[in-house]
Design a protein around this motif. Sequence first.
Motif, PDB file in Angstrom:
ATOM      1  N   ARG A  95      -2.957  11.240  18.922  1.00  0.00           N
ATOM      2  CA  ARG A  95      -2.538  10.681  17.660  1.00  0.00           C
ATOM      3  C   ARG A  95      -1.629   9.422  17.802  1.00  0.00           C
ATOM      4  N   GLY A  96      -1.327   8.523  16.759  1.00  0.00           N
ATOM      5  CA  GLY A  96      -0.621   7.414  16.898  1.00  0.00           C
ATOM      6  C   GLY A  96       0.818   7.590  16.204  1.00  0.00           C
ATOM      7  N   PHE A  97       1.638   6.690  16.730  1.00  0.00           N
ATOM      8  CA  PHE A  97       2.955   6.723  15.851  1.00  0.00           C
ATOM      9  C   PHE A  97       3.135   5.230  15.705  1.00  0.00           C
ATOM     10  N   TRP A  98       3.649   5.033  14.183  1.00  0.00           N
ATOM     11  CA  TRP A  98       4.131   3.927  13.989  1.00  0.00           C
ATOM     12  C   TRP A  98       5.417   3.985  12.978  1.00  0.00           C
ATOM     13  N   ARG A  99       6.578   3.309  13.482  1.00  0.00           N
ATOM     14  CA  ARG A  99       7.760   3.431  12.459  1.00  0.00           C
ATOM     15  C   ARG A  99       8.284   5.210  12.425  1.00  0.00           C
ATOM     16  N   HIS A 100       7.893   5.670  13.443  1.00  0.00           N
ATOM     17  CA  HIS A 100       8.307   7.276  13.272  1.00  0.00           C
ATOM     18  C   HIS A 100       7.525   8.075  12.325  1.00  0.00           C
ATOM     19  N   THR A 101       6.198   7.698  12.076  1.00  0.00           N
ATOM     20  CA  THR A 101       5.169   8.165  11.252  1.00  0.00           C
ATOM     21  C   THR A 101       3.878   8.311  11.865  1.00  0.00           C
ATOM     22  N   GLN A 102       3.415   9.654  11.951  1.00  0.00           N
ATOM     23  CA  GLN A 102       2.192  10.061  12.880  1.00  0.00           C
ATOM     24  C   GLN A 102       0.977   9.125  11.971  1.00  0.00           C
ATOM     25  N   VAL A 103       0.073   8.423  12.716  1.00  0.00           N
ATOM     26  CA  VAL A 103      -0.951   7.678  12.107  1.00  0.00           C
ATOM     27  C   VAL A 103      -2.161   8.095  12.919  1.00  0.00           C
ATOM     28  N   HIS A 104      -3.396   7.616  12.426  1.00  0.00           N
ATOM     29  CA  HIS A 104      -4.544   7.889  13.020  1.00  0.00           C
ATOM     30  C   HIS A 104      -4.583   7.094  14.361  1.00  0.00           C
ATOM     31  N   PRO A 105      -5.052   7.457  15.372  1.00  0.00           N
ATOM     32  CA  PRO A 105      -4.829   6.841  16.946  1.00  0.00           C
ATOM     33  C   PRO A 105      -5.648   5.517  16.886  1.00  0.00           C
ATOM     34  N   LEU A 106      -6.734   5.259  16.113  1.00  0.00           N
ATOM     35  CA  LEU A 106      -7.491   4.002  16.050  1.00  0.00           C
ATOM     36  C   LEU A 106      -6.682   2.989  14.965  1.00  0.00           C
ATOM     37  N   SER A 107      -5.690   3.356  14.495  1.00  0.00           N
ATOM     38  CA  SER A 107      -5.019   2.458  13.583  1.00  0.00           C
ATOM     39  C   SER A 107      -4.477   1.410  14.379  1.00  0.00           C
ATOM     40  N   ARG A 108      -4.376  -0.052  13.653  1.00  0.00           N
ATOM     41  CA  ARG A 108      -3.565  -1.023  14.127  1.00  0.00           C
ATOM     42  C   ARG A 108      -3.478  -1.015  15.655  1.00  0.00           C
ATOM     43  N   PRO A 109      -4.292  -1.150  16.317  1.00  0.00           N
ATOM     44  CA  PRO A 109      -4.269  -1.303  17.901  1.00  0.00           C
ATOM     45  C   PRO A 109      -3.601  -2.275  18.469  1.00  0.00           C
ATOM     46  N   GLY A 110      -2.718  -2.010  19.146  1.00  0.00           N
ATOM     47  CA  GLY A 110      -1.627  -2.791  20.039  1.00  0.00           C
ATOM     48  C   GLY A 110      -0.184  -2.744  19.141  1.00  0.00           C
TER      49      GLY A 110
ATOM     50  N   ALA B 119       0.788  -1.462   0.050  1.00  0.00           N
ATOM     51  CA  ALA B 119       0.003  -0.016  -0.001  1.00  0.00           C
ATOM     52  C   ALA B 119       0.803   1.246  -0.049  1.00  0.00           C
ATOM     53  N   GLU B 120       2.183   0.992   0.859  1.00  0.00           N
ATOM     54  CA  GLU B 120       2.800   2.263   0.687  1.00  0.00           C
ATOM     55  C   GLU B 120       3.357   2.746  -0.959  1.00  0.00           C
ATOM     56  N   GLU B 121       3.531   1.561  -1.339  1.00  0.00           N
ATOM     57  CA  GLU B 121       4.157   1.971  -2.895  1.00  0.00           C
ATOM     58  C   GLU B 121       3.341   2.567  -3.606  1.00  0.00           C
ATOM     59  N   LYS B 122       1.995   2.143  -3.457  1.00  0.00           N
ATOM     60  CA  LYS B 122       0.908   2.542  -4.250  1.00  0.00           C
ATOM     61  C   LYS B 122       0.331   3.954  -3.709  1.00  0.00           C
ATOM     62  N   GLY B 123       0.988   4.495  -2.409  1.00  0.00           N
ATOM     63  CA  GLY B 123       0.510   5.767  -1.834  1.00  0.00           C
ATOM     64  C   GLY B 123      -1.051   5.625  -1.506  1.00  0.00           C
ATOM     65  N   ALA B 124      -1.575   4.443  -1.076  1.00  0.00           N
ATOM     66  CA  ALA B 124      -2.815   4.231  -0.574  1.00  0.00           C
ATOM     67  C   ALA B 124      -2.985   4.426   0.824  1.00  0.00           C
ATOM     68  N   LYS B 125      -4.077   4.967   0.872  1.00  0.00           N
ATOM     69  CA  LYS B 125      -4.514   5.123   2.611  1.00  0.00           C
ATOM     70  C   LYS B 125      -5.717   4.174   3.035  1.00  0.00           C
ATOM     71  N   LYS B 126      -5.588   3.661   4.125  1.00  0.00           N
ATOM     72  CA  LYS B 126      -6.674   2.952   4.415  1.00  0.00           C
ATOM     73  C   LYS B 126      -7.409   3.282   5.932  1.00  0.00           C
ATOM     74  N   LEU B 127      -8.620   2.949   5.903  1.00  0.00           N
ATOM     75  CA  LEU B 127      -9.302   3.544   7.297  1.00  0.00           C
ATOM     76  C   LEU B 127      -9.167   2.081   8.411  1.00  0.00           C
ATOM     77  N   PRO B 128      -9.113   2.911   9.495  1.00  0.00           N
ATOM     78  CA  PRO B 128      -8.969   1.997  10.742  1.00  0.00           C
ATOM     79  C   PRO B 128     -10.182   1.276  10.848  1.00  0.00           C
ATOM     80  N   ARG B 129     -10.253   0.005  11.463  1.00  0.00           N
ATOM     81  CA  ARG B 129     -11.598  -0.939  11.756  1.00  0.00           C
ATOM     82  C   ARG B 129     -12.416  -0.343  12.818  1.00  0.00           C
ATOM     83  N   LEU B 130     -11.805   0.593  13.484  1.00  0.00           N
ATOM     84  CA  LEU B 130     -12.538   1.265  14.581  1.00  0.00           C
ATOM     85  C   LEU B 130     -12.856   2.866  14.253  1.00  0.00           C
ATOM     86  N   ARG B 131     -13.706   3.314  14.938  1.00  0.00           N
ATOM     87  CA  ARG B 131     -14.103   4.899  14.894  1.00  0.00           C
ATOM     88  C   ARG B 131     -14.502   5.620  16.067  1.00  0.00           C
ATOM     89  N   PHE B 132     -14.491   6.789  15.835  1.00  0.00           N
ATOM     90  CA  PHE B 132     -14.869   7.569  17.099  1.00  0.00           C
ATOM     91  C   PHE B 132     -16.418   8.144  16.993  1.00  0.00           C
TER      92      PHE B 132
END
Length: 609
Positions: free
Chosen positions: A467-482, A371-384
């Motif tokens: 906010r969420g952080f994954w591999r030094h990148t800011q992501v949605h806080p509900l992204s990939r829980p755990g 997805a990174e190579e394609k530049g795609a962005k996906k939604l978390p499975r959770l929502r506020f």
Amino acid sequence: MASMYDPSIHLPDKPNFNSPSNRDKYEAGTPMTDELIAYIGVRGPITVAEFMRRVLRDGRYGYYTSKGSRSGQKDGGIVTAIADDDNDDDWDLDDDSVNDNSHLTSNDPTQQQQHVGGEHVIGASGDFITAPEVSELFGESLLVWLITQYQALGNPSKIQLIEIGPGKGTLICDVLRSALTTFPDFAAALSSSNGDISGEGGKKKVAVGVHLVEVTDGMRSRQKESLQKLQGETTVMEKGFSFSFDNSESEIDNVQEHDPSNDKQIEQSNAISINWHDLLSSVPTHDAETGEPIPTFIICQELLDALPIHSFQKIEGGQWRERLVDVAVRDKEEESSEVTKIKQAAGRMKYSDAESEDSITESTSTSSSTAEEKGAKKLPRLRFVLPPDTTPALRTLLRVSGSGSPLEGNPTAEALNALPTGSVVETCPEGLLLAQDIADRIEKCNGGAALLIDYGEDGASSRDTMRGFWRHTQVHPLSRPGEVDVTADVDFAALRESVNQRIGLEESLKRKHFADTGKVSSPSTNIEEEKPINRPEAFGPVSQGQFLASMGIVQRVEKQIEADSTTDEQAYELYSALERLLAPDQMGERYKVLAIARKKEGLFPPAGF
């Protein structure tokens, strides 16, 4: 809870995450995602605070307690492939974690447990970097401040040093190294050679020394490894100091086999006791031999931002609702009329989205390398979501009525009413309680001081800072829980007030009168009475750049750079580290420092504040 969960009944509007269209739309799941979906399905949407508590601290799948120890695991066993595509648990775990934790496939159970915990989340190979990882100059500067407070107490012969949330042990090692080489009196006061040990059933409780408040065995192991390396450094050995490790509260004995040859060295040197605790309250406060309280010095660096917050959002009509975490719902075109009927019966249609899909997409990150190579962005499975009614936390913490309007007499009512619709206010009860506990401990321990360092503002923000952080990148806080670090800005003004409000009005008047006149008489009756009590107070915050500069970090770097033994490469590294710690556009302004201490002579704030 999972055994009670039936998605067709509890979450009839949940998307089929494994359909071809939804695979392109939603992120892959994690073990924690499945746990949360089942829990929310049975119990209903949860508070942001409960979400943070579970995703960061859960014993099996929490980010800090187990990330890196479970990669490829399911239900306690080892699996060699991602779960079947036909199931919701299509886990796509962090590949780096798998590589970093290959030792977990060992048949030796002791080896599998050796690094249980989130010790791989910090550093260049983790998800974020903290100031101590940038340069040991940071730890040295904190020690300079601690020394000013130590000297203000008259250089006591026995003290304790506590770090809450010690990470990889980098900061405590830098502080101890600097103390051993530069401030020998402070280091000697940490030595437990005074016989400050009480034995009960072979278990020792030591107040003097170093105490690390850490809940995960994996991080404790990493901290012990760092301290053992420090103990082996030539400078430390030449100073005649060693470390005595107390493992009574953790399973860290497997880190290194006992070496009898070290026993003679420890007996002949000043042994600094290193102790681990689950809670600050379990750290002893009194000398076991004399019963006297031991002055305490506390460091809390980049911990407060990870404590659970409650999040509140303003809606139309000037009312407030608490933000909750729910499971994503199907698109209108994907939803059948039968599902709509079940949703209505279950009451799930009462919850409204707290953020637009556009805002979610802007803050999401890619879910896979493809997805990174394609530049795609996906939604978390959770929502506020926002509930139709007020919650107990909203009514208690924000002091609103049952309808969500600020109550009469609420000191923040004017500010809350002035905020525009859509504003978000966050509060962190655990952080406030921790700051108060630290202040109370300093008061009970015959003096001491504390530093709280984190990123945040001097006052509450009117925006969502979670906010969420994954591999030094800011992501949605509900992204990939755990798998993702979840944080929120620290409200330093609230921390300061939570400490200082412990001082009543009468005491405040006495202090002001004493500061203005130098007299200890009552400002109202002019009758001589006791001198105002000099209780610990919160000072600041000041920016990290300002604090470190006031502790002489620039002068120390200049001196090191000018030394003949410093190479051009080392000089560049020193300058780069200094710039990162002090520059306003890096860590210098974003990070703040709050002190908890007594005023010098009851009048003057501590150095740097």
